[in-house]
Design a protein around this motif. Structure first.
Motif, PDB file in Angstrom:
ATOM      1  N   THR A 170       0.825  -1.205   0.000  1.00  0.00           N
ATOM      2  CA  THR A 170       0.000   0.000   0.000  1.00  0.00           C
ATOM      3  C   THR A 170       0.858   1.254   0.000  1.00  0.00           C
ATOM      4  OG1 THR A 170      -0.086   0.035   2.415  1.00  0.00           O
ATOM      5  CG2 THR A 170      -1.841  -1.153   1.275  1.00  0.00           C
ATOM      6  N   ALA A 171       0.245   2.337  -0.434  1.00  0.00           N
ATOM      7  CA  ALA A 171       0.885   3.654  -0.385  1.00  0.00           C
ATOM      8  C   ALA A 171       0.280   4.430   0.786  1.00  0.00           C
ATOM      9  CB  ALA A 171       0.643   4.403  -1.685  1.00  0.00           C
ATOM     10  N   PRO A 172       1.075   5.213   1.473  1.00  0.00           N
ATOM     11  CA  PRO A 172       0.517   5.982   2.596  1.00  0.00           C
ATOM     12  C   PRO A 172      -0.483   7.026   2.104  1.00  0.00           C
ATOM     13  CG  PRO A 172       2.826   6.532   2.222  1.00  0.00           C
ATOM     14  CD  PRO A 172       2.507   5.401   1.324  1.00  0.00           C
ATOM     15  N   PHE A 173      -1.482   7.262   2.934  1.00  0.00           N
ATOM     16  CA  PHE A 173      -2.530   8.206   2.561  1.00  0.00           C
ATOM     17  C   PHE A 173      -2.030   9.635   2.517  1.00  0.00           C
ATOM     18  CE2 PHE A 173      -7.190   6.958   3.122  1.00  0.00           C
ATOM     19  CZ  PHE A 173      -7.024   5.877   2.298  1.00  0.00           C
ATOM     20  N   TYR A 174      -1.237  10.024   3.512  1.00  0.00           N
ATOM     21  CA  TYR A 174      -1.004  11.456   3.717  1.00  0.00           C
ATOM     22  C   TYR A 174      -0.420  12.201   2.530  1.00  0.00           C
ATOM     23  CZ  TYR A 174       0.934  15.803   5.285  1.00  0.00           C
ATOM     24  OH  TYR A 174       1.277  17.103   5.369  1.00  0.00           O
ATOM     25  N   PRO A 175       0.754  11.939   2.059  1.00  0.00           N
ATOM     26  CA  PRO A 175       1.208  12.873   1.023  1.00  0.00           C
ATOM     27  C   PRO A 175       0.576  12.618  -0.340  1.00  0.00           C
ATOM     28  CG  PRO A 175       2.949  11.307   1.501  1.00  0.00           C
ATOM     29  CD  PRO A 175       1.819  11.013   2.437  1.00  0.00           C
ATOM     30  N   TYR A 176       0.367  11.361  -0.708  1.00  0.00           N
ATOM     31  CA  TYR A 176      -0.045  11.047  -2.070  1.00  0.00           C
ATOM     32  C   TYR A 176      -1.519  11.354  -2.322  1.00  0.00           C
ATOM     33  CZ  TYR A 176       4.387   8.690  -1.751  1.00  0.00           C
ATOM     34  OH  TYR A 176       5.703   8.416  -1.539  1.00  0.00           O
ATOM     35  N   TYR A 177      -2.393  10.853  -1.473  1.00  0.00           N
ATOM     36  CA  TYR A 177      -3.817  11.052  -1.699  1.00  0.00           C
ATOM     37  C   TYR A 177      -4.254  12.467  -1.365  1.00  0.00           C
ATOM     38  CZ  TYR A 177      -4.350   6.172  -2.724  1.00  0.00           C
ATOM     39  OH  TYR A 177      -4.254   4.943  -3.307  1.00  0.00           O
ATOM     40  N   LEU A 178      -3.541  13.154  -0.497  1.00  0.00           N
ATOM     41  CA  LEU A 178      -3.856  14.559  -0.240  1.00  0.00           C
ATOM     42  C   LEU A 178      -3.627  15.374  -1.505  1.00  0.00           C
ATOM     43  CD1 LEU A 178      -4.571  16.838   1.765  1.00  0.00           C
ATOM     44  CD2 LEU A 178      -2.126  17.097   2.112  1.00  0.00           C
ATOM     45  N   TYR A 179      -2.516  15.164  -2.176  1.00  0.00           N
ATOM     46  CA  TYR A 179      -2.243  15.885  -3.415  1.00  0.00           C
ATOM     47  C   TYR A 179      -3.246  15.508  -4.500  1.00  0.00           C
ATOM     48  CZ  TYR A 179       2.148  17.043  -1.148  1.00  0.00           C
ATOM     49  OH  TYR A 179       3.084  17.496  -0.272  1.00  0.00           O
ATOM     50  N   LYS A 180      -3.605  14.247  -4.541  1.00  0.00           N
ATOM     51  CA  LYS A 180      -4.587  13.797  -5.527  1.00  0.00           C
ATOM     52  C   LYS A 180      -5.946  14.456  -5.274  1.00  0.00           C
ATOM     53  CE  LYS A 180      -6.771   9.577  -7.148  1.00  0.00           C
ATOM     54  NZ  LYS A 180      -6.930   8.160  -6.952  1.00  0.00           N
ATOM     55  N   ASP A 181      -6.384  14.528  -4.022  1.00  0.00           N
ATOM     56  CA  ASP A 181      -7.648  15.180  -3.691  1.00  0.00           C
ATOM     57  C   ASP A 181      -7.590  16.676  -3.978  1.00  0.00           C
ATOM     58  OD1 ASP A 181      -8.805  12.841  -2.947  1.00  0.00           O
ATOM     59  OD2 ASP A 181      -8.522  13.143  -0.793  1.00  0.00           O
ATOM     60  N   LEU A 182      -6.477  17.310  -3.654  1.00  0.00           N
ATOM     61  CA  LEU A 182      -6.348  18.744  -3.935  1.00  0.00           C
ATOM     62  C   LEU A 182      -6.365  19.015  -5.434  1.00  0.00           C
ATOM     63  CD1 LEU A 182      -3.730  19.906  -1.295  1.00  0.00           C
ATOM     64  CD2 LEU A 182      -6.188  20.316  -1.313  1.00  0.00           C
ATOM     65  N   LEU A 183      -5.779  18.151  -6.218  1.00  0.00           N
ATOM     66  CA  LEU A 183      -5.817  18.304  -7.663  1.00  0.00           C
ATOM     67  C   LEU A 183      -7.250  18.170  -8.187  1.00  0.00           C
ATOM     68  CD1 LEU A 183      -4.132  18.619 -10.276  1.00  0.00           C
ATOM     69  CD2 LEU A 183      -4.111  16.124 -10.391  1.00  0.00           C
ATOM     70  N   GLY A 184      -7.993  17.197  -7.689  1.00  0.00           N
ATOM     71  CA  GLY A 184      -9.389  17.031  -8.097  1.00  0.00           C
ATOM     72  C   GLY A 184     -10.247  18.219  -7.698  1.00  0.00           C
ATOM     73  N   ILE A 185     -10.066  18.711  -6.480  1.00  0.00           N
ATOM     74  CA  ILE A 185     -10.811  19.889  -6.031  1.00  0.00           C
ATOM     75  C   ILE A 185     -10.452  21.096  -6.888  1.00  0.00           C
ATOM     76  CG2 ILE A 185     -11.053  21.526  -4.123  1.00  0.00           C
ATOM     77  CD1 ILE A 185     -10.768  19.101  -2.233  1.00  0.00           C
ATOM     78  N   GLY A 186      -9.174  21.213  -7.249  1.00  0.00           N
ATOM     79  CA  GLY A 186      -8.748  22.322  -8.102  1.00  0.00           C
ATOM     80  C   GLY A 186      -9.394  22.278  -9.474  1.00  0.00           C
ATOM     81  N   TRP A 187      -9.458  21.085 -10.076  1.00  0.00           N
ATOM     82  CA  TRP A 187     -10.092  20.969 -11.388  1.00  0.00           C
ATOM     83  C   TRP A 187     -11.583  21.281 -11.321  1.00  0.00           C
ATOM     84  CZ3 TRP A 187      -8.123  21.514 -15.837  1.00  0.00           C
ATOM     85  CH2 TRP A 187      -6.830  21.110 -16.097  1.00  0.00           C
ATOM     86  N   TYR A 188     -12.270  20.789 -10.292  1.00  0.00           N
ATOM     87  CA  TYR A 188     -13.685  21.115 -10.144  1.00  0.00           C
ATOM     88  C   TYR A 188     -13.880  22.612  -9.947  1.00  0.00           C
ATOM     89  CZ  TYR A 188     -15.301  16.314 -10.006  1.00  0.00           C
ATOM     90  OH  TYR A 188     -15.623  15.028 -10.342  1.00  0.00           O
ATOM     91  N   THR A 189     -12.995  23.252  -9.209  1.00  0.00           N
ATOM     92  CA  THR A 189     -13.089  24.700  -9.006  1.00  0.00           C
ATOM     93  C   THR A 189     -12.882  25.446 -10.317  1.00  0.00           C
ATOM     94  OG1 THR A 189     -12.272  24.399  -6.749  1.00  0.00           O
ATOM     95  CG2 THR A 189     -12.185  26.631  -7.658  1.00  0.00           C
ATOM     96  N   VAL A 190     -11.912  25.031 -11.117  1.00  0.00           N
ATOM     97  CA  VAL A 190     -11.670  25.679 -12.406  1.00  0.00           C
ATOM     98  C   VAL A 190     -12.873  25.514 -13.328  1.00  0.00           C
ATOM     99  CG1 VAL A 190     -10.282  25.489 -14.506  1.00  0.00           C
ATOM    100  CG2 VAL A 190      -9.165  25.569 -12.292  1.00  0.00           C
ATOM    101  N   ILE A 191     -13.444  24.324 -13.382  1.00  0.00           N
ATOM    102  CA  ILE A 191     -14.609  24.084 -14.237  1.00  0.00           C
ATOM    103  C   ILE A 191     -15.798  24.906 -13.767  1.00  0.00           C
ATOM    104  CG2 ILE A 191     -16.307  22.333 -14.914  1.00  0.00           C
ATOM    105  CD1 ILE A 191     -13.947  20.330 -14.936  1.00  0.00           C
ATOM    106  N   LEU A 192     -16.053  24.930 -12.461  1.00  0.00           N
ATOM    107  CA  LEU A 192     -17.153  25.724 -11.923  1.00  0.00           C
ATOM    108  C   LEU A 192     -16.947  27.207 -12.193  1.00  0.00           C
ATOM    109  CD1 LEU A 192     -19.767  25.798 -10.251  1.00  0.00           C
ATOM    110  CD2 LEU A 192     -18.327  26.046  -8.234  1.00  0.00           C
ATOM    111  N   PHE A 193     -15.722  27.699 -12.023  1.00  0.00           N
ATOM    112  CA  PHE A 193     -15.417  29.100 -12.294  1.00  0.00           C
ATOM    113  C   PHE A 193     -15.615  29.414 -13.770  1.00  0.00           C
ATOM    114  CE2 PHE A 193     -12.452  32.516 -13.370  1.00  0.00           C
ATOM    115  CZ  PHE A 193     -12.893  33.492 -12.493  1.00  0.00           C
ATOM    116  N   ALA A 194     -15.171  28.537 -14.663  1.00  0.00           N
ATOM    117  CA  ALA A 194     -15.321  28.775 -16.099  1.00  0.00           C
ATOM    118  C   ALA A 194     -16.797  28.816 -16.492  1.00  0.00           C
ATOM    119  CB  ALA A 194     -14.586  27.693 -16.890  1.00  0.00           C
ATOM    120  N   ILE A 195     -17.598  27.899 -15.966  1.00  0.00           N
ATOM    121  CA  ILE A 195     -19.027  27.900 -16.290  1.00  0.00           C
ATOM    122  C   ILE A 195     -19.692  29.154 -15.753  1.00  0.00           C
ATOM    123  CG2 ILE A 195     -21.231  26.766 -15.788  1.00  0.00           C
ATOM    124  CD1 ILE A 195     -19.764  24.106 -16.003  1.00  0.00           C
TER     125      ILE A 195
END
Length: 114
Positions: A65-90
């Motif tokens: 397994t991979a540790p949750f803290y550094p890897y999945y935190l960055y992955k979640d922040l990237l997903g939140i960032g993309w949703y924010t960009v899409i919402l802002f663009a719309i």
């Protein structure tokens, strides 16, 4: 709710009928609820990322397994960032994309809309 319903309704309404206090209370609740849910969501993600998910079967697979803290935190922040960009663009470039055409009809106090 039997025996408590009338007192709950009076508490929510702020009196015997729907009045200005009712509208203010529901507006405040409507305004604050998304922020409260956001704080609860961030706390949940924080606890999930620091302690990890549970293992109900007790199988030791820690070497796979991979540790949750550094890897999945960055992955979640990237997903939140993309949703924010899409919402802002719309919301900035296509503000009327999801609105109903009836919203653009001039208000007429003598005629009730369909």
């Amino acid at each position: 709710i039997p025996k408590m319903g009338n007192s709950i309704v009076a508490l929510l309404w702020g009196g015997d009928c729907v009045c200005d206090a009712t509208l203010k209370r529901f507006f405040a609740l409507h305004f604050l609820m998304p922020f409260i849910l956001l704080v609860l969501l961030l706390a949940h993600l924080g606890f999930l990322h620091t302690t990890g998910s549970s293992n109900p079967l007790g199988i030791d697979i820690s070497h796979e397994t991979a540790p949750f803290y550094p890897y999945y935190l960055y992955k979640d922040l990237l997903g939140i960032g993309w949703y924010t960009v899409i919402l802002f663009a719309i919301s900035m470039f296509f503000p009327d994309l999801f609105s109903d055409p009836e919203n653009f009809i001039r208000a007429d106090p003598m005629k009730t809309p369909l």
